[in-house]
Enzyme design. Structure first.
Site, PDB file in Angstrom:
ATOM      1  N   ASP A 123      13.695 -68.883  29.836  1.00  0.00           N
ATOM      2  CA  ASP A 123      13.270 -67.816  28.932  1.00  0.00           C
ATOM      3  C   ASP A 123      14.405 -66.794  28.936  1.00  0.00           C
ATOM      4  O   ASP A 123      14.514 -65.958  29.832  1.00  0.00           O
ATOM      5  CB  ASP A 123      11.949 -67.191  29.389  1.00  0.00           C
TER       6      ASP A 123
ATOM      7  N   TYR B  62       5.530 -84.633   2.075  1.00  0.00           N
ATOM      8  CA  TYR B  62       4.114 -84.699   2.456  1.00  0.00           C
ATOM      9  C   TYR B  62       3.852 -85.667   3.617  1.00  0.00           C
ATOM     10  O   TYR B  62       2.746 -86.108   3.834  1.00  0.00           O
ATOM     11  CB  TYR B  62       3.239 -85.057   1.242  1.00  0.00           C
TER      12      TYR B  62
ATOM     13  N   ARG C  73       8.962 -71.297  10.337  1.00  0.00           N
ATOM     14  CA  ARG C  73      10.330 -71.106   9.846  1.00  0.00           C
ATOM     15  C   ARG C  73      10.663 -69.633   9.621  1.00  0.00           C
ATOM     16  O   ARG C  73       9.780 -68.827   9.323  1.00  0.00           O
ATOM     17  CB  ARG C  73      10.518 -71.876   8.533  1.00  0.00           C
TER      18      ARG C  73
ATOM     19  N   ARG D  56       7.077 -82.230   9.926  1.00  0.00           N
ATOM     20  CA  ARG D  56       7.925 -83.142   9.144  1.00  0.00           C
ATOM     21  C   ARG D  56       9.075 -83.634  10.026  1.00  0.00           C
ATOM     22  O   ARG D  56       9.398 -83.000  11.031  1.00  0.00           O
ATOM     23  CB  ARG D  56       8.518 -82.415   7.930  1.00  0.00           C
TER      24      ARG D  56
ATOM     25  N   LYS E 178      15.445 -56.555  21.136  1.00  0.00           N
ATOM     26  CA  LYS E 178      16.308 -57.501  21.863  1.00  0.00           C
ATOM     27  C   LYS E 178      17.788 -57.318  21.502  1.00  0.00           C
ATOM     28  O   LYS E 178      18.117 -56.731  20.481  1.00  0.00           O
ATOM     29  CB  LYS E 178      15.847 -58.946  21.611  1.00  0.00           C
TER      30      LYS E 178
ATOM     31  N   HIS F 165      15.811 -62.004  27.144  1.00  0.00           N
ATOM     32  CA  HIS F 165      16.620 -60.827  27.504  1.00  0.00           C
ATOM     33  C   HIS F 165      18.093 -61.192  27.652  1.00  0.00           C
ATOM     34  O   HIS F 165      18.885 -60.333  28.027  1.00  0.00           O
ATOM     35  CB  HIS F 165      16.175 -60.261  28.859  1.00  0.00           C
TER      36      HIS F 165
ATOM     37  N   PHE G 261       7.304 -60.420  30.259  1.00  0.00           N
ATOM     38  CA  PHE G 261       6.459 -60.222  29.086  1.00  0.00           C
ATOM     39  C   PHE G 261       5.369 -61.301  29.061  1.00  0.00           C
ATOM     40  O   PHE G 261       5.578 -62.415  29.538  1.00  0.00           O
ATOM     41  CB  PHE G 261       7.351 -60.298  27.833  1.00  0.00           C
TER      42      PHE G 261
ATOM     43  N   GLN H  33      13.315 -60.262  18.337  1.00  0.00           N
ATOM     44  CA  GLN H  33      12.449 -59.101  18.062  1.00  0.00           C
ATOM     45  C   GLN H  33      13.308 -57.843  18.142  1.00  0.00           C
ATOM     46  O   GLN H  33      14.378 -57.848  18.754  1.00  0.00           O
ATOM     47  CB  GLN H  33      11.297 -59.130  19.090  1.00  0.00           C
TER      48      GLN H  33
END
Ligand SMILES: *Cc1c(COP(=O)(O)O)cnc(C)c1O
Length: 408
Positions: A172, A237, A247, A230, A201, A175, A101, A198
């Site tokens: 990776d 902040y 996230r 962070r 998968k 799969h 991909f 996704q």
């Protein structure tokens, strides 16, 4: 050829070989309830709450046998987090396969590095370790083996090369959920393992991704980059690193925790069906299953792949064969029409990145095994069909034999 023989193919109006459908995603009322509970609680996500996200990360890390896991919005961003945490510098080279991909290579450009395409092994369609070694230069920093289709790469060889040349390895495993190499879960062997959730998968919440690692420094950096830079224990902040909001929501996290409970059993069903299909298809002239004796102790068959030889099917082009097979009721595809380096992104150098040396020229790249896989050979049967019964596998083989009887 007699008309009634041709007419027997489902594509020409004949009876289909496989009548049933193969549902995906798999879920029940417990999944619905888990998501509904979060919706009703009003605790949908950070910064106010991430307890369900943390619980899933713990569960997935434990499942993979790693110390840490960091979820993020998808399996492309997870690769990006891994690359950034590995400390790549502009212009560094990252070795990737051409049969994958786009994200495996495009995320390398996103971090101002140069994807170097290395050919695959014809028996597995995974990176060929000998070709990796030959492609290493003084600029190489990372190898990204893709466990394509859920089949483990030759990790012993790849890790040995990485150690010899002091390179990082990012698996990776988009799969590869649940699959194993010599008894170890894919994603837990290199420096970082990257997964996608996704919807196609083997473990999914519609969208999502995760990285797993045993390295505390890599973990801290990836967690920071995922959370707008962070750091743990820092103020809301206070931003230390060039991250972003990557996230996931609490709804995704509980759905993933639910789905994870089914993963091991589903993986074992696919593995058994794949072994059976290997036996059944080995008996068909012109069909060659992928090799399965290179250390992959558990294969999760995100795709069941085989090699198709048009010569045994009256020179029927692969694309036409796949259309006939799909019409017979086998959920399948001809896969990628060409290797990744042929994309306009690479051929036209639309990089939007100024760290790639002028001398980089993808018009000269040619990986013969990947070219052949795309053009004539590779056929994919989708993972949800591999959750069928042994009788379904017999019918998949029968559908191929039926086509051969008509066209050969
Ligand atoms: C799906 C996939 C990805 C990326 O996943 P997304 O979640 O769609 O961003 C990365 N690598 C491979 C090999 C994939 O198949």
């Amino acid at each position: 050829m007699e008309q009634n023989v041709i007419d027997s193919l489902a594509i020409n109006g004949g009876a289909k070989t496989i009548i049933r459908s193969f549902p995906w995603p798999v879920y029940d009322e417990s999944d619905v309830q888990a998501v509904a509970d979060i919706v009703r609680s009003g605790k949908w996500g950070d910064p106010d709450c991430a307890d369900r996200v943390e619980a899933f990360e713990r569960a997935f890390a434990d499942y993979c046998g790693t110390r840490y896991a960091v979820t993020c919005v998808n399996g492309s961003v997870s690769l990006r987090l891994a690359l950034m945490a590995c400390g790549v510098k502009p212009g560094d080279e990252v070795i990737v396969p051409p049969y994958t991909f786009i994200a495996t290579a495009s995320t390398v450009l996103e971090v101002n590095c140069v994807p170097v395409f290395v050919d695959i092994d014809p028996d597995t369609y995974n990176l060929d370790p000998a070709a990796i070694e030959a492609a290493i230069t003084e600029r190489t920093r990372v190898i990204v083996p893709v466990h394509f289709a859920g089949q483990a790469c030759d990790m012993d060889a790849i890790m040995a090369i990485a150690r010899r040349h002091k390179l990082r390895v990012i698996e990776d495993a988009a799969h590869g959920h649940g699959a194993e190499y010599r008894g170890r879960k894919l994603g837990s062997i290199g420096d970082v393992g990257s997964f996608s959730f996704q919807s196609s998968k083997n473990l999914t919440s519609g969208e999502g991704g995760i990285v797993v690692t045993n390295d505390e420094a890599l973990y801290r950096m990836m967690a920071s980059l995922r959370n707008v830079g962070r750091i743990e224990g820092g103020q809301w902040y206070d931003h230390y690193n060039p991250g972003c909001n990557y996230r996931i929501t609490q709804m995704q996290a509980v759905l993933l925790s639910q789905q994870l409970k089914r993963l091991e059993e589903q993986t074992r069903i696919r593995d058994a069906n794949g072994r059976l299909l290997n036996e059944l298809l080995s008996g068909i002239d012109g069909i060659t299953p992928m090799r399965r004796d290179l250390g992959e102790t558990l294969h999760c068959y995100h795709l069941y792949m085989f090699r198709y030889d048009p010569a045994a099917f009256g020179q029927l082009p692969k694309q036409r064969f796949v259309e006939m097979l799909a019409a017979e009721g086998v959920p399948c595809s001809a896969g990628y029409p060409h290797p990744l380096y042929r994309q306009p992104l690479f051929q036209q150098k639309n990089f939007m990145c100024y760290a790639i040396p002028e001398t980089v020229d993808y018009s000269q790249v040619y990986c013969p095994v990947a070219e052949q896989a795309c053009r004539d050979e590779a056929v994919w049967i989708f993972q949800h069909a591999m959750l069928g019964t042994a009788a379904d596998m017999e019918l998949f083989a029968e559908a191929i034999r039926k086509i051969q009887r008509v066209v050969a």
